[in-house]
Design a protein around this motif. Structure first.
Motif, mmCIF file in Angstrom:
data_model
loop_
_atom_site.group_PDB
_atom_site.id
_atom_site.type_symbol
_atom_site.label_atom_id
_atom_site.label_comp_id
_atom_site.label_asym_id
_atom_site.label_seq_id
_atom_site.Cartn_x
_atom_site.Cartn_y
_atom_site.Cartn_z
ATOM 1 N N LEU A 235 0.733 -112.099 42.608
ATOM 2 C CA LEU A 235 0.380 -111.296 41.444
ATOM 3 C C LEU A 235 -1.100 -110.940 41.510
ATOM 4 C CD1 LEU A 235 0.896 -110.145 38.551
ATOM 5 C CD2 LEU A 235 0.381 -112.453 37.691
ATOM 6 N N VAL A 236 -1.408 -109.672 41.275
ATOM 7 C CA VAL A 236 -2.789 -109.193 41.253
ATOM 8 C C VAL A 236 -3.095 -108.591 39.890
ATOM 9 C CG1 VAL A 236 -4.339 -107.383 42.110
ATOM 10 C CG2 VAL A 236 -3.060 -108.779 43.730
ATOM 11 N N TRP A 237 -4.225 -108.996 39.318
ATOM 12 C CA TRP A 237 -4.724 -108.376 38.089
ATOM 13 C C TRP A 237 -5.782 -107.356 38.499
ATOM 14 C CZ3 TRP A 237 -1.858 -109.740 34.061
ATOM 15 C CH2 TRP A 237 -1.270 -111.006 34.038
ATOM 16 N N PRO A 269 -3.341 -117.051 36.282
ATOM 17 C CA PRO A 269 -2.723 -117.240 37.592
ATOM 18 C C PRO A 269 -2.678 -115.914 38.352
ATOM 19 C CG PRO A 269 -1.419 -118.279 35.876
ATOM 20 C CD PRO A 269 -2.436 -117.427 35.185
ATOM 21 N N GLY A 270 -3.013 -115.943 39.612
ATOM 22 C CA GLY A 270 -2.990 -114.744 40.425
ATOM 23 C C GLY A 270 -4.355 -114.389 40.955
ATOM 24 N N TYR A 271 -4.459 -113.213 41.510
ATOM 25 C CA TYR A 271 -5.703 -112.731 42.112
ATOM 26 C C TYR A 271 -6.324 -111.658 41.229
ATOM 27 C CZ TYR A 271 -3.707 -114.813 46.351
ATOM 28 O OH TYR A 271 -3.162 -115.665 47.265
ATOM 29 N N TYR A 312 5.298 -117.975 48.523
ATOM 30 C CA TYR A 312 4.832 -117.023 47.522
ATOM 31 C C TYR A 312 4.614 -117.672 46.163
ATOM 32 C CZ TYR A 312 5.500 -112.903 50.450
ATOM 33 O OH TYR A 312 5.400 -111.939 51.416
ATOM 34 N N SER A 313 5.412 -118.669 45.835
ATOM 35 C CA SER A 313 5.238 -119.321 44.539
ATOM 36 C C SER A 313 3.876 -119.993 44.464
ATOM 37 C CB SER A 313 6.348 -120.354 44.314
ATOM 38 O OG SER A 313 7.607 -119.721 44.253
ATOM 39 N N ASP A 314 3.464 -120.657 45.568
ATOM 40 C CA ASP A 314 2.144 -121.266 45.596
ATOM 41 C C ASP A 314 1.067 -120.201 45.459
ATOM 42 O OD1 ASP A 314 3.308 -123.695 45.909
ATOM 43 O OD2 ASP A 314 2.962 -123.831 48.075
ATOM 44 N N THR A 315 1.283 -119.052 46.115
ATOM 45 C CA THR A 315 0.297 -117.983 46.079
ATOM 46 C C THR A 315 0.059 -117.494 44.666
ATOM 47 O OG1 THR A 315 0.995 -117.265 48.265
ATOM 48 C CG2 THR A 315 -0.267 -115.689 46.963
ATOM 49 N N CYS A 316 1.124 -117.362 43.906
ATOM 50 C CA CYS A 316 0.997 -116.813 42.558
ATOM 51 C C CYS A 316 0.176 -117.694 41.637
ATOM 52 C CB CYS A 316 2.382 -116.595 41.952
ATOM 53 S SG CYS A 316 3.249 -115.188 42.660
ATOM 54 N N VAL A 317 0.157 -118.990 41.872
ATOM 55 C CA VAL A 317 -0.578 -119.879 40.985
ATOM 56 C C VAL A 317 -1.825 -120.416 41.646
ATOM 57 C CG1 VAL A 317 1.492 -120.573 39.737
ATOM 58 C CG2 VAL A 317 0.756 -121.909 41.707
ATOM 59 N N GLU A 318 -2.245 -119.783 42.744
ATOM 60 C CA GLU A 318 -3.399 -120.304 43.475
ATOM 61 C C GLU A 318 -4.644 -120.422 42.615
ATOM 62 O OE1 GLU A 318 -6.419 -118.909 47.006
ATOM 63 O OE2 GLU A 318 -4.427 -118.032 46.904
#
Length: 437
Positions: A235-237, A269-271, A312-318
């Motif tokens: 996810l990107v903001w 959560p996200g980038y 990907y799940s880990d990536t989303c909450v990095e």
């Protein structure tokens, strides 16, 4: 070797580069050539209008870039295809509109300020090709600069909003990512659009949400996150500081950096990726404030492994710290955010940077000829190489950038001058005076 995970790795390491062709920009030759040049320069993502013809043009350009790179020139930063993204909107938005006016009503003595102010050269009077006067629809991307300069105030805009029924076929055309443009207070509209996208989520590599600042922004973003989570992809903001203003000047980038700091401090959560006012000053300003740079160490501290076994799940909450359901944390916009910006999207500035080359291409000789490309150029990162490739290049004349080697060199060099800023921000840091006091 092709790095299939390079775009995601760029997000993780904080050097993600996205080209915004324009949510309303539908000039196919320009989309194709912009995509080609920035793909060869190492872009991670290309954002285009949700138009099947535009999507096809961008895909063709990526294919051409891969063929050029495979032919052996090290003068290209390409090592994998960028992700192809389409932009959607849940309501009225300046990115999704076109200017229009009746040229017959223009006074004969008008100085035509609309024509001179248009950054896309989308306004013409007695165009040499077909004597057309008015707005060239495919070139207009809705910046709105012409609206206020018209002496008789006759220029208006035509907006459009995607209906849920139109979404699934677009996503199924093979795009890699979707970006949703929204605004504070449109949760119900966002939900309707999201319900149309949700069935196709397993086909996407990335979801991005673009939102300008406004009262209650952080609460709104948290509400969006609760609505869309859990996600099977990153996810990107996108912090849209000052939409479509990157080509205006230095000051345009300040709004997006301020908004980026605000969203970073919220620890969503996200980038976080900047847009809206990004230009040649953006990277240096981020480096000065310690908001951009190598993020690998930070990732390692959170036990995030950067390799091809990507979860990907880990990536989303990095970037998450503590999630409190339904409650956003107080935000101090003056405090130093705990994390850094993951990337930058360039739109109007990236297009303007290549405009001289694209103009030359449009005026190029139309004589058919055999094409031999001699790639010999000094690029910004200091290397020089000459290569020749003739095997696959189309011999017939066209407006395709790859058919004209001199212009291809110029375009990729200009694109590289922008992409390399975020890919090598430490190089810029050496030229920035240290802050004192």
């Amino acid at each position: 070797m092709t790095d299939l995970y390079r775009p995601l790795r760029s997000l993780r390491e904080g050097n993600w580069f996205k080209l915004i062709c324009g949510a309303s920009f539908q000039h196919l030759p320009a989309v194709r050539n912009l995509t080609l040049a920035y793909t060869l320069a190492g872009a991670d993502c290309v954002d285009v209008a949700a138009d099947p013809a535009v999507i096809t043009a961008a895909r063709e350009a990526m294919w051409a870039a891969s063929r050029l790179a495979a032919a052996g020139s090290e003068a290209f930063k390409f090592n994998s295809l960028p992700w192809l993204m389409v932009s959607l909107n849940d309501g009225e938005d300046p990115h999704f509109r076109k200017a229009e006016f009746d040229a017959a009503k223009c006074p004969a003595d008008c100085t035509r300020p609309c024509e001179s102010i248009c950054p896309a050269e989308a306004i013409a009077f007695n165009h040499s090709h077909n004597n057309f006067s008015g707005v060239i629809d495919d070139l207009c991307y809705g910046c709105g600069r012409c609206l206020t300069v018209c002496p008789i105030q006759q220029i208006s805009t035509r907006s459009y909003v995607f209906t849920p029924a139109a979404i699934a076929p677009l996503v199924l055309t093979g795009v890699d990512a979707v970006e949703i443009h929204t605004q504070v207070g449109r949760l119900a509209d966002f939900k309707r659009l999201w319900q149309a996208i949700a069935p196709s989520l397993d086909q996407l590599k990335l979801i991005a949400i673009s939102c300008p600042d406004g009262e209650g922004l952080i609460d709104y973003l948290w509400a969006l996150y609760e609505l869309i989570s859990p996600l099977p992809c990153p996810l990107v903001w996108q912090t849209d500081g000052r939409p479509m203003s990157g080509d205006i000047g230095d000051g345009a980038t300040r709004a997006t950096i301020r908004l980026g700091q605000k969203v970073l401090a919220a620890k969503l959560p996200g980038y976080v990726q900047l847009a809206g006012g990004t230009n040649s000053y953006t990277v240096s300003k981020l480096v000065k404030q310690g908001l951009l740079g190598e993020r690998t160490a930070l990732a390692n501290q959170r036990n995030v492994v950067i390799n091809q076994d990507i979860n990907y799940s880990d990536t989303c909450v990095e970037n998450a710290s503590v999630l409190t359901a339904g409650v956003s944390q107080p935000v101090d916009t003056t405090a130093q955010p705990p994390y850094r910006v993951a990337g930058i999207a360039y739109g109007s500035y990236a297009r303007t940077l290549l405009a001289p080359v694209l103009d030359q291409l449009a005026q190029h000789s139309t004589e058919d000829s055999s094409v031999t490309i001699n790639f010999s150029r000094n690029f910004p990162n200091g290397f020089h190489r000459a290569d020749t490739m003739t095997s696959w290049i189309p011999r017939s004349n066209s407006t395709r950038l790859e058919v004209h080697p001199d212009l291809l060199h110029k375009a990729v060099g200009l694109a590289d001058s922008l992409v390399s800023q975020i890919k090598s921000p430490m190089r810029l840091k050496q030229t920035i005076p240290k802050q004192t006091g």
